[in-house]
Design an enzyme around this catalytic site. Structure first.
Site, PDB file in Angstrom:
ATOM      1  N   GLU A 141       5.223  -2.440  -3.263  1.00 45.41           N
ATOM      2  CA  GLU A 141       4.040  -2.067  -2.879  1.00 45.41           C
ATOM      3  C   GLU A 141       4.165  -1.162  -1.481  1.00 45.41           C
ATOM      4  OE1 GLU A 141       1.387  -5.088  -1.601  1.00 45.41           O
ATOM      5  OE2 GLU A 141      -0.390  -3.790  -1.546  1.00 45.41           O
TER       6      GLU A 141
ATOM      7  N   CYS B 203       0.383  -6.463  -6.451  1.00 50.64           N
ATOM      8  CA  CYS B 203       0.348  -7.643  -5.167  1.00 50.64           C
ATOM      9  C   CYS B 203      -1.153  -8.368  -5.591  1.00 50.64           C
ATOM     10  CB  CYS B 203      -0.067  -7.548  -3.944  1.00 50.64           C
ATOM     11  SG  CYS B 203       0.815  -8.640  -2.739  1.00 50.64           S
TER      12      CYS B 203
ATOM     13  N   LYS C 259      -4.330   0.118  -6.576  1.00 49.27           N
ATOM     14  CA  LYS C 259      -4.354  -1.707  -6.422  1.00 49.27           C
ATOM     15  C   LYS C 259      -6.232  -1.816  -6.969  1.00 49.27           C
ATOM     16  CE  LYS C 259      -3.374  -5.095  -3.055  1.00 49.27           C
ATOM     17  NZ  LYS C 259      -2.641  -5.270  -1.843  1.00 49.27           N
TER      18      LYS C 259
END
Lengths: 584, 584
Positions: free
Chosen positions: A44, A162, A126
């Site tokens: 990330e 994540c 995300k």
């Protein structure tokens, strides 16, 4: 079953150093290509570093990230890796989001991209944005609303970032709906004590929910208060661990996977939580079967104390290097805190780059001066002595100080001495404060709190004793001299600012204090609950009163390696002006 | 048309002082009752203070707030105000929300309640949670999902909390759907330069959207970096201003309103954004017509410079008092920054409680010492001189310092002197740094940055000159001695840390510097955009380089009154370790 050789690169990015990070991505992609990888992944925000915080709101920075991504795609192709798909995290902006009040300016996105054939073939953002603990992502980003899937060598690979794994819903169930053969998550997950176990259980559980293998590529290194411990993981669809990377080491996990053939008809439509499936075919044909060469392997886990100690070393090393320094400066009192900081510093930057100063006053004991010199002798750090006597006399001649003012003066004269040497010689000053004394305000603002970085600011005193003993034992095992003098560990802690002073004049015993603090600071429990847990009511009231009134000092303390779930950094935010008293 | 006498109490709450805030609410309710009010309102979080930050996550604090609300309802009834509905902001928790990962622990709510008949008759929570600028509410709270409406004397009053007005959608359109006759919003809206105009336009626009009169009750006072300027407003349904309260003063706005009769059938169902209408009848019958006695009135607006100066005074006064101090200590250099800080301090806490110290070194000019003494003479503050010569000589004898190390040493000796006097005598130290020098890092860490509070940390140097001239002119208008010596305003700014030094040796002229900083710091513009705005490319590159490398110093600076939309407090968050350089 189609095969795929996956390369997970857990690298150490630096926030803002887009050119340097891109260079690192090229270098590790070359390594992966040389090892015959078919799909390469980076963490990330690998291109920009993580977390970028307010840089997300500066459009020139967002545009620089976007331009660097395009350039990176072209560069990889130019170097001959155009056919190798590379997944990389970066900072983007939403082109769809309409500006509105309360939404971050420029609609930034915590994004990932797939690079292939010299181009960016897929972008995604995300979906779940964490906004608790050390995270403020809802503040900075607009969420992604797709489930990205790339077909690589006949395998459908779903992509996530994540927090998409940590929260229920979203991309994990959507991956099952899309029938993907692999879920690849790119991550920058900060280290906390015992978080590796939590993370492993999470990855195993999510693989089972997604109904496919799961590959988790982690960041490693340090960024201000955060430490990234690496620990990339690959598990099968039933949650079995296939590969696990070392902790706290930059490197590449290579693993050959057998994965299900993608359906002839690419998945499409809208999956869980409104995520629209975005499918891109990079290579539809499976590879011809090949002999499995790389099986990932299971890197051994560090034991608890070694793990914490290593986190402190990695965090300090990153802070010094990434801020352009080469050497550190520490005031050595002969006590255990500065001794442990010195040992960590020697491990982080090498004893030749560690400078220690003993600054005795009239209240310094002989053993203090001796223990500081002994530490220097054992570690080989650069050592000098500067007496603060003349400065103390000059102040006392001009001002008439008594009691606490006189005690604090000595500590501030030492702080000024360290800063003078730092400015003259270019070392970065390390502050020796620990979490127990910071919690209760048992330190001098602009005195022992002076420094650019506090390596042990998130470490309770009882853990400091454990770490010191572990470090000495580790040295003995390796046949080296234990760095920390036994006397620094054994003697009663003292600030030595007045004759015969010891910490327990002002504080409860550390083994009790630390347990009360853990309940109050780390777990946000109230007075009644702490007393009910079996602690003396008066002691609890006194301790909580000290903590409640020390917020200002903590606010002024330098950043330091964060190792606990709730420390004194950006994840704990209390008003300074606060009349709330648990003991009232 | 039914009538209603409304009492909007813009009070000064203190975070954590639940008992004291409750006392204040009782006192102002008594005043409102004596004035014949029919509906009384207090600001957002009036019972707990605002913002509570991490206290929201401590369940003992949440429960204390809930218990205090019940006790407050009973107390008001016991004092004879049971029939008078009181709307008050407090901290609550959701009893409906299920705990889940990523949601704040305990599901806290930024809530309001209606107290009537000795009980809490209605609870509601903020629907829009701001999470930008100085706000982190999405981090701390779960949102409300109702449109609360109370029927008072035959009028339906819809209720909202602050951000519910700022963002589109939600309670404003829902108020129209519910057919309410009045929208009452409780607020804690921090001061910013020119925000009163923005706020007025917002309130007028939202009244028109809601299709009814709108009453906006504001908080006043100071909490750490935030200043609340009061400025409560009542407008009619076509946006005409009916009443406007004074800025920066605690007090009660009383106004008689003619409002539409509520429908016989109470509103119900689900309105905009899924808000369920929750309707409670307190008194269905209209009041018998009475003669209008209170018309609210329009308090005059402060002119721009006076408004900013007043905000700085109010912020400092609150910080000193709410943290338990009575007196302040300032290092007086003879320069304009410390002179303005001293003038603000004298206005905030009275000259008798202001202590100034002149700390000359060998590089201090005669005019500096004279200007400091002249300031003391004009204001009547307590003045003394402590030469730092002997301390300087003691350090120079022990260490061999040159250049910047020698310059910084002098500044740190002064910081240590101030802290010693502070510890000995109990004054709170004020730091004199301004926004221009903080931005570029033109200050000494642990030197002139020493202090518990920086009254002008968010004020650019050019504005400091304006405020000093305004304050002197205001004194002359009142027939008083202007506090700031003309020479402190007229002479070229200098740190006086080496012979003949002036700020322009290191910095661009402040009139240019401040405009570049406003674009870069306040508006997040990049280098190219700033150069395109007409500034010299080399100057811009140099300035941005200084700003980019000064983050660590800013992080260590004490809190200070916030007056701009983007300052150096919690609303600007940059990594320290950051290799991004706009000038690259």
């Amino acid at each position: 079953m189609p095969q795929l050789r996956l390369a997970l690169n857990q690298i150490d990015s630096t926030v803002g150093d887009i050119a340097g990070n891109a260079e690192s991505i090229v270098r590790w992609t070359r390594h992966a290509a040389e090892q015959g990888a078919h799909l390469v992944a980076f963490p990330e925000m690998a291109l920009t570093g993580y977390p970028v915080e307010d840089l997300a709101l500066r459009s020139s920075f967002v545009e620089a990230s976007r331009a660097a991504l395009d350039a990176l795609a072209a560069r990889l192709a130019a170097e001959g890796f155009g056919e190798l798909p590379v997944v990389v995290g970066y900072l983007d902006r939403s082109e769809k989001a309409q500006p509105r009040y309360g939404q971050p300016a420029g609609s930034p996105r915590n994004a990932g991209a797939v690079l292939h054939g010299g181009r960016v073939v897929l972008r995604f953002a995300k979906h779940h944005l964490p906004n608790y603990g050390v995270f403020d992502e809802f503040r900075y980003f607009v969420p992604g609303d797709t489930l990205p899937v790339v077909r690589v060598r006949g395998v459908d690979v779903a992509l996530a970032i994540c927090e998409d794994l940590w929260q229920d819903g979203g991309r994990v169930p959507a991956t099952r709906t899309a029938g993907a053969g692999l879920l690849l998550s790119i991550n920058a997950s900060p280290y906390e004590v015992a978080k590796d176990d939590t993370r492993l259980e999470l990855v195993r559980k999510r693989a089972q929910e997604a109904g496919c293998s799961l590959a988790y590529v982690a960041m490693m290194g340090g960024q201000d208060e955060l430490v990234f411990d690496g620990d990339s993981i690959v598990v099968s669809e039933d949650g079995e661990v296939i590969a696990r990377a070392p902790q706290f080491e930059e490197g590449c996990v290579l693993v050959d996977l057998d994965l299900p053939t993608a359906a002839a008809e690419p998945p499409s439509g809208v999956a869980e939580d409104g995520l629209e499936i975005e499918h891109v075919v990079l290579s539809a044909e499976s590879l011809p079967p090949y002999e499995v060469e790389v099986r990932g392997g299971h890197a051994p886990r560090l034991a608890d104390d070694e793990e914490v100690y290593t986190a402190l070393v990695v965090g300090l090393r990153a802070y010094v290097a990434k801020n352009g320094f080469r050497s550190v400066l520490i005031g050595l009192s002969g006590g255990i805190d500065s001794a442990l900081v010195a040992a960590i510093a020697c491990d982080a930057v090498g004893a030749a780059n560690v400078y220690g100063v003993s600054m005795p006053s009239r209240y310094s004991s002989e053993h203090s001066k001796g223990d500081a010199a002994e530490l220097a002798r054992r570690t080989g750090l650069n050592f000098r002595t500067v007496s603060i006597g003349p400065m103390f006399d000059a102040y006392m001649g001009a001002l008439h100080l008594t009691g606490l003012a006189e005690e604090n003066l000595q500590s501030r004269l030492r702080g000024t001495t360290l800063m003078a040497i730092s400015n003259q010689e270019g070392h970065i000053v390390l502050a020796p404060g620990n979490k127990s004394e910071l919690a209760v305000g048992y330190s001098t603002l602009y005195g022992d709190s002076v420094g650019a970085y506090g390596p042990i600011k998130d470490v309770y005193k009882t853990l400091i004793f454990r770490l010191a003993r572990w470090r000495n034992a580790a040295a003995e095992e390796r046949g080296q001299t234990p760095p920390i003098p036994e006397n620094s560990i054994a003697k009663p802690p003292s600030a030595e600012l007045r004759p015969g002073q010891v910490d327990t004049d002002s504080l409860p015993d550390y083994d009790i204090l630390d347990r009360v603090l853990a309940l109050y600071v780390d777990q946000d429990q109230g007075r009644d609950a702490i007393v009910a847990a079996g602690f003396d009511a008066e002691l609890v009231a006194r301790t909580l009163r000290m903590v409640d009134t020390a917020e200002y000092k903590r606010r002024q303390y330098p950043p330091g390696t964060k190792i606990s779930a709730k420390g004194f950094g950006k994840d704990r935010r209390l008003p300074i002006t606060n009349r709330w008293r648990e003991h009232a």
